[in-house]
Design a protein around this motif. Structure first.
Motif, PDB file in Angstrom:
ATOM      1  N   UNK A 163      -3.000   0.719  10.383  1.00 17.89           N
ATOM      2  CA  UNK A 163      -4.091  -0.034   9.816  1.00 17.89           C
ATOM      3  C   UNK A 163      -4.057  -0.026   8.144  1.00 17.89           C
ATOM      4  N   UNK A 164      -3.901  -1.201   7.560  1.00 18.49           N
ATOM      5  CA  UNK A 164      -3.641  -1.312   6.263  1.00 18.49           C
ATOM      6  C   UNK A 164      -5.057  -0.985   5.541  1.00 18.49           C
TER       7      UNK A 164
ATOM      8  N   UNK B 127      -8.071   3.463   2.538  1.00 20.28           N
ATOM      9  CA  UNK B 127      -9.009   4.459   2.405  1.00 20.28           C
ATOM     10  C   UNK B 127      -8.407   5.756   2.136  1.00 20.28           C
ATOM     11  N   UNK B 128      -7.126   6.151   2.630  1.00 23.56           N
ATOM     12  CA  UNK B 128      -6.485   7.289   2.474  1.00 23.56           C
ATOM     13  C   UNK B 128      -6.223   7.569   0.921  1.00 23.56           C
ATOM     14  N   UNK B 129      -5.644   6.338   0.352  1.00 24.77           N
ATOM     15  CA  UNK B 129      -5.279   6.268  -1.017  1.00 24.77           C
ATOM     16  C   UNK B 129      -5.879   6.673  -1.990  1.00 24.77           C
ATOM     17  N   UNK B 130      -7.396   6.013  -1.734  1.00 27.45           N
ATOM     18  CA  UNK B 130      -8.420   6.279  -2.786  1.00 27.45           C
ATOM     19  C   UNK B 130      -9.209   7.433  -2.576  1.00 27.45           C
ATOM     20  N   UNK B 131      -8.906   8.085  -1.536  1.00 26.70           N
ATOM     21  CA  UNK B 131      -9.640   9.492  -1.181  1.00 26.70           C
ATOM     22  C   UNK B 131      -8.825  10.593  -1.217  1.00 26.70           C
TER      23      UNK B 131
ATOM     24  N   UNK C  29       0.673  13.149   7.255  1.00 32.90           N
ATOM     25  CA  UNK C  29      -0.491  12.697   7.556  1.00 32.90           C
ATOM     26  C   UNK C  29      -0.426  11.176   8.063  1.00 32.90           C
ATOM     27  N   UNK C  30       0.370  10.450   7.417  1.00 29.41           N
ATOM     28  CA  UNK C  30       0.342   8.872   7.904  1.00 29.41           C
ATOM     29  C   UNK C  30       1.242   8.788   9.007  1.00 29.41           C
ATOM     30  N   UNK C  31       2.310   9.390   9.441  1.00 35.04           N
ATOM     31  CA  UNK C  31       2.967   9.390  10.589  1.00 35.04           C
ATOM     32  C   UNK C  31       2.296   9.621  11.880  1.00 35.04           C
ATOM     33  N   UNK C  32       1.060  10.464  11.531  1.00 35.42           N
ATOM     34  CA  UNK C  32       0.227  10.807  12.907  1.00 35.42           C
ATOM     35  C   UNK C  32      -0.770   9.696  13.252  1.00 35.42           C
TER      36      UNK C  32
ATOM     37  N   UNK D  69       0.783  -1.194   0.095  1.00 38.16           N
ATOM     38  CA  UNK D  69       0.160  -0.129   0.054  1.00 38.16           C
ATOM     39  C   UNK D  69       0.760   1.208  -0.199  1.00 38.16           C
ATOM     40  N   UNK D  70       1.892   1.249   0.664  1.00 40.21           N
ATOM     41  CA  UNK D  70       3.033   2.407   0.753  1.00 40.21           C
ATOM     42  C   UNK D  70       3.373   2.822  -0.748  1.00 40.21           C
ATOM     43  N   UNK D  71       3.873   1.522  -1.512  1.00 42.68           N
ATOM     44  CA  UNK D  71       4.066   1.665  -2.879  1.00 42.68           C
ATOM     45  C   UNK D  71       3.131   2.382  -3.705  1.00 42.68           C
ATOM     46  N   UNK D  72       2.023   2.048  -3.538  1.00 45.60           N
ATOM     47  CA  UNK D  72       0.837   2.511  -4.170  1.00 45.60           C
ATOM     48  C   UNK D  72       0.651   3.827  -4.096  1.00 45.60           C
ATOM     49  N   UNK D  73       0.724   4.354  -2.640  1.00 45.54           N
ATOM     50  CA  UNK D  73       0.687   5.748  -2.276  1.00 45.54           C
ATOM     51  C   UNK D  73       1.861   6.800  -2.744  1.00 45.54           C
ATOM     52  N   UNK D  74       3.015   5.784  -2.810  1.00 46.16           N
ATOM     53  CA  UNK D  74       4.184   6.660  -3.343  1.00 46.16           C
ATOM     54  C   UNK D  74       4.114   7.009  -4.845  1.00 46.16           C
ATOM     55  N   UNK D  75       3.423   5.973  -5.509  1.00 46.69           N
ATOM     56  CA  UNK D  75       3.304   6.176  -7.044  1.00 46.69           C
ATOM     57  C   UNK D  75       2.511   7.412  -7.343  1.00 46.69           C
TER      58      UNK D  75
END
Length: 945
Positions: free
Chosen positions: A383-384, A389-393, A375-378, A354-360
């Protein structure tokens, strides 16, 4: 954007009022009032449009103006539609002969309602004029600039240990600053917003070597809304304070010439380095350049900009340098992401995917990586599902997440500061799906059909549109993906986060609504619809009446197709309709009622016949039927007198390009009357055809391809070509076995840039040598006996040559100093060719060489080791013995000749696709084996053809 909407409707009102008619109930006077009031609003709108994000009340006012402009446009379009139904004549004829007073009174009532709304909006305009002190444009636009600058200033506070990928560019820029060259030079750092230009230059500026080398330093932030006097005062104050001197008295009252004189006197005899950060226009540089003395003591100026034209202009003037900052590599992006998200710790295994997908989606943009990492570090719990959900929105997160807000503001500046005519063009890109390669030819056609592009004196509307595209690229808002042989951009893409921003703006301004596989947000006032994937909304027909553009991508299922066809029944105002790839078998009947249609693409559908009633689409300018099964057109096509591009052909699939690789359509008598045609292909000139006579009458043609020519067509063909003096691209194919006779051409069109010749040539057409603008030339199945290189070697602009079964000699020699601009060379199926010689100094800029099916070739070209700029060498279906000569695994004797080339591949056609084997990973390549290193790609991916 609103100013463009108003300008657009003003043009329509002007056209309407130019008709000398008396409209009932003083409708004419009402239109004149609306026109005058909107004209008065435009200047203010160009300021308010950039400031509305900071003021909710102002945002409402701008929205009201935009809505009334859209509604006025709808009324005018509806009026014209009624006219179309009532008469085949001009507008005057309709008004004088109209019988349906009910419709006329309705339009009059709607116009009076618009006038009332305009009066109310104008009152709001006067209130805001006092509030914002109009015409004080800088004060309004500065609120946007300052808002963004608050965040951009953070880049100056970053520690170098927090940065990734900065070391090499930093070293290069420092080398340019401290080199021995004594003249004043400008070093421009250019790239899209968020790449870290300011951060990089600040680290250079603060470096000990730079501090020590220069006596005086100053950092001046420019921004789009700069005022010359303030810029000069800021420079003076920094320079004096650095030397612990008191700035001159009365600085605040001095004019710009006096301020420039003070700077020049202060810097005289000093070695200085000045940074101008965030330069948006050449005007900003012009405002300061004459204040900078050139004492030949090694002084330097650094500027950062998002606009390539600014970087080039400022640096070239001083023979300086341009550093184009690129996105981070995948490796660098991953390092930065983990550093920020996991505090330098490794990414947990279950989060890697999922991190690779977000990074892309960050696309190597440091600003985006840092913002999302924040955002993610806070998040307390990793939770995957939550991260997915963050990646999709991400689009909605940009709207509501404070940690991403600063990134959105910085990136949004690129849109806010666009010229008004580029804003709708840029927003139009939100039609396209994520990661979609945007074809520039298609985009230009759609812009023109929408009315975004205005013709300029001495330039065609297509040339103006191409200029718009170049501006977006120069501003780093579009990233080139593939280029044409002449260096122009063929396809490009938009960064995911810029796309999210323009999607948000488009929704907010009712510019475009779109769907994807997950959701659909239908905006009631939306002007454009883009469908991605499935479309199953059947209760929105009454919204379609407002649509002027409808694009589809990857729509295949029957229910979606049915929904689209149902919606088309209500799209009476549509100008652009792109149904490419939709598996339609019949021409949609609803399309025939779209009387405003300018652009229609049915590319890659399964339609076999064009109906005779196509004549109803009288305003059609672009008809794209490429890759359909249509090979004949109805004579009623002659009613489409505004056609500029008629594209009708289908490629025949196969592993290799074979002789009859494309099917075109037959021309009938009278087609020469389509005087505006610029692009036409492919034309079937089979026996009995009148194709050549009709084509000769199309004086505006820029691109045409003709197939099935016979030997006896030679004279008529040459006479036809001589009349096409604006032609840029010409494709000619003879019937297999016949001669392509081009010996009767005495006055070839000098505008020709691309020439594709397929068929046997009795001898080389020597007139080709007289084409000064020729960039690309293909010889296919020519069977030439005389050496074609003798005729081509001195052509000044030749970039791409392909020979396919076109030469029956045993040797090709590229002589020293020849082919000075050649970048691509393809040699295919030259079955008698034994040796290729490249003399030293020949083809000095060759970047790609493809050799295929040359089974008699004894080895790699002699002298290939001298091609220092060669980046790609590819062999297709060459004998194993030949590959053995260059194989490092087999200690091939010719390997040393090609060892300097970054990419060397040998490729075979197997199982319906090409398998590509990188030479450095070559293992056993027996035909029955499938090496793990093989890269599989289809015929369509061979972009060199």
């Amino acid at each position: 954007m609103t100013d463009f909407a108003v300008t657009f409707v003003l043009d329509k009102i002007t056209i309407l009022l130019e008709e000398k008619v008396n409209l009932v109930k003083n409708v004419r006077q009402e239109f004149e009032y609306i026109r005058d009031e909107l004209e008065r609003m435009i200047a203010f709108l160009r300021v308010a449009d950039a400031a509305e994000d900071d003021d909710p009340e102002l945002k409402v006012w701008v929205k009201q103006v935009r809505d009334v402009a859209y509604d006025t446009e709808d009324i005018i379009d509806d009026f014209m539609l009624q006219f179309h139904h009532k008469s085949d004549g001009f507008l005057r004829k309709f008004i004088l002969s109209i019988r349906n007073l009910r419709t006329h009174y309705k339009i009059a009532s709607e116009i009076q309602n618009i006038k009332s709304r305009i009066i109310e909006i104008a009152e709001g305009h006067r209130r805001y004029s006092y509030r914002f002190n109009v015409p004080g444009e800088a004060s309004t636009s500065r609120c946007v600039s300052n808002r963004g600058m608050d965040r951009r200033g953070d880049a100056l506070l970053l520690e170098e240990t927090e940065l990734v990928g900065i070391e090499d560019p930093k070293k290069q820029i420092i080398r340019w600053l401290v080199e021995e060259e004594s003249r004043l030079k400008v070093v421009s750092v250019v790239g899209m917003g968020g790449l870290g230009k300011t951060t990089l230059v600040k680290k250079v500026y603060d470096d000990f070597v730079v501090k020590k080398h220069f006596q005086n330093h100053a950092w001046i932030t420019v921004s789009q809304s700069f005022e010359v006097e303030e810029l000069l005062k800021d420079t003076i104050q920094q320079l004096f304070e650095q030397m612990k001197q008191t700035p001159p008295e009365n600085l605040s009252t001095m004019n710009r010439n006096r301020l420039k004189a003070i700077i020049k006197d202060f810097l005289r005899q000093r070695r200085y380095v000045l940074v101008f950060d965030d330069v948006w226009s050449i005007l900003a540089w012009e405002a300061i350049r004459y204040a900078l003395p050139n004492e030949n003591n090694g002084s330097r100026v650094i500027l950062t900009t998002r606009v390539m034209d600014v970087a080039l202009s400022c640096s070239q003037e001083t023979d300086g340098y341009v550093y184009e900052l690129n996105p981070l590599s995948e490796e660098e992006s991953w390092i930065l992401f983990c550093q920020k998200t996991f505090r330098g710790n490794p990414c947990p295994t279950h989060l890697i995917e999922i991190c690779k997908s977000i990074l892309k989606r960050c696309g190597g943009l440091p600003l985006a990586i840092v913002a999302i990492s924040g955002v993610l570090s806070t998040k307390r719990e990793i939770n995957v599902d939550e991260w997915k959900k963050l990646n999709c929105s991400l689009g909605s997160e940009l709207e509501g997440n404070d940690q991403l807000e600063s990134m959105k503001i910085i990136l949004s500046l690129s849109f806010n500061y666009l010229p008004y005519y580029l804003k709708p063009c840029f927003l139009y890109l939100s039609n396209y799906p994520e990661d979609h390669e945007i074809e520039h030819n298609t985009l230009v056609r759609q812009w023109i059909a929408e009315g975004f592009v205005k013709q300029k004196v001495g330039r065609s509307v297509e040339e103006v549109a191409q200029g718009y595209l170049n501006e977006l690229v120069n501003r780093s808002l579009l990233s080139p993906v593939t280029t044409n042989d002449d260096g122009s951009i063929k396809t490009s893409c938009i960064h995911d986060f810029y796309r999210e921003i323009i999607l948000s703006i488009s929704r907010d301004q009712n510019f475009i609504t779109s769907n994807n596989e997950q959701n659909m947000i239908w905006l009631r006032r939306a002007r454009r619809l883009s469908v991605h994937g499935s479309f199953r909304y059947t209760d929105v027909k009454h919204y379609g009446a407002r649509l002027c553009s409808f694009l589809t991508f990857h729509v295949e299922d029957p229910q979606s197709i049915l929904s689209i066809l149902q919606l088309l029944n209500s799209c009476t105002m549509l100008k652009v309709l792109d149904l490419r790839g939709v598996p339609l078998e019949k021409f949609p009947g609803a399309v025939l009622e779209l009387f405003n249609l300018r652009y229609l693409s049915l590319r890659s559908t399964m339609i076999k016949r064009l109906p005779r009633s196509i004549k109803k689409l009288e305003k059609l300018e672009i008809l794209d039927l490429k890759e359909t099964y249509i090979n004949e057109l109805p004579i009623e096509i002659l009613k489409l007198q505004y056609l500029r591009q008629l594209i009708v052909y289908r490629h025949i699939p196969g592993s290799y390009l074979h002789y009859d690789y494309v099917h075109g359509f037959k021309v009938f008598k009278g087609m020469g009357s389509l005087k505006f045609l610029q692009k036409l292909g492919f034309i079937d000139a089979s026996p009995g055809s009148v194709a050549l006579e009709e084509i000769a009458m199309m004086s505006e043609l820029r691109r045409v391809s003709i197939t099935n020519l016979r030997t006896q067509d030679g004279v008529a063909l040459c006479l036809c070509i001589e009349k096409l003096q604006k032609i840029c691209s010409l494709g000619l194919r003879a019937i297999e076995g016949d001669v392509l006779d081009l010996n009767h051409l005495s006055s070839p069109p000098l505008s020709l840039q691309r020439l594709y010749l397929t068929g046997r040539l009795a001898n080389f057409p020597k007139w080709i040598q007289s084409l000064p603008n020729l960039v690309k030339v293909y010889f296919r199945w020519s069977q030439l006996r005389d050496d074609p290189l003798e005729y081509l070697q001195d052509m000044p602009n030749l970039v791409h040559i392909e020979f396919l079964a076109s030469y029956v000699g045993e040797k090709l020699c590229f002589k020293a100093g020849k082919f000075q601009k050649l970048k691509l060379l393809g040699l295919d199926k030259l079955e008698t060719l034994c040796q290729v010689i490249i003399e030293e100094g020949a083809m000095p800029h060759l970047e790609k060489l493809i050799i295929q099916r040359c089974n008699s070739l004894e080895g790699v070209p002699v002298g290939i080791e001298n091609l220092s700029e060669l980046k790609v060498l590819e062999f297709f279906d060459m004998p194993d013995e030949f590959i053995g000569l260059i194989s490092p695994a087999k200690h091939g004797e010719d390997y040393w000749k090609i060892a300097h080339i970054p990419e060397v591949h040998h490729t075979y056609w197997r199982n319906g696709c090409w398998e590509v084997y990188p030479l450095e990973e070559e293992q056993a390549i027996e035909k029955s084996e499938q090496p793990r290193a093989a890269i599989v790609r289809t015929q369509e991916q061979r972009n060199w053809l």
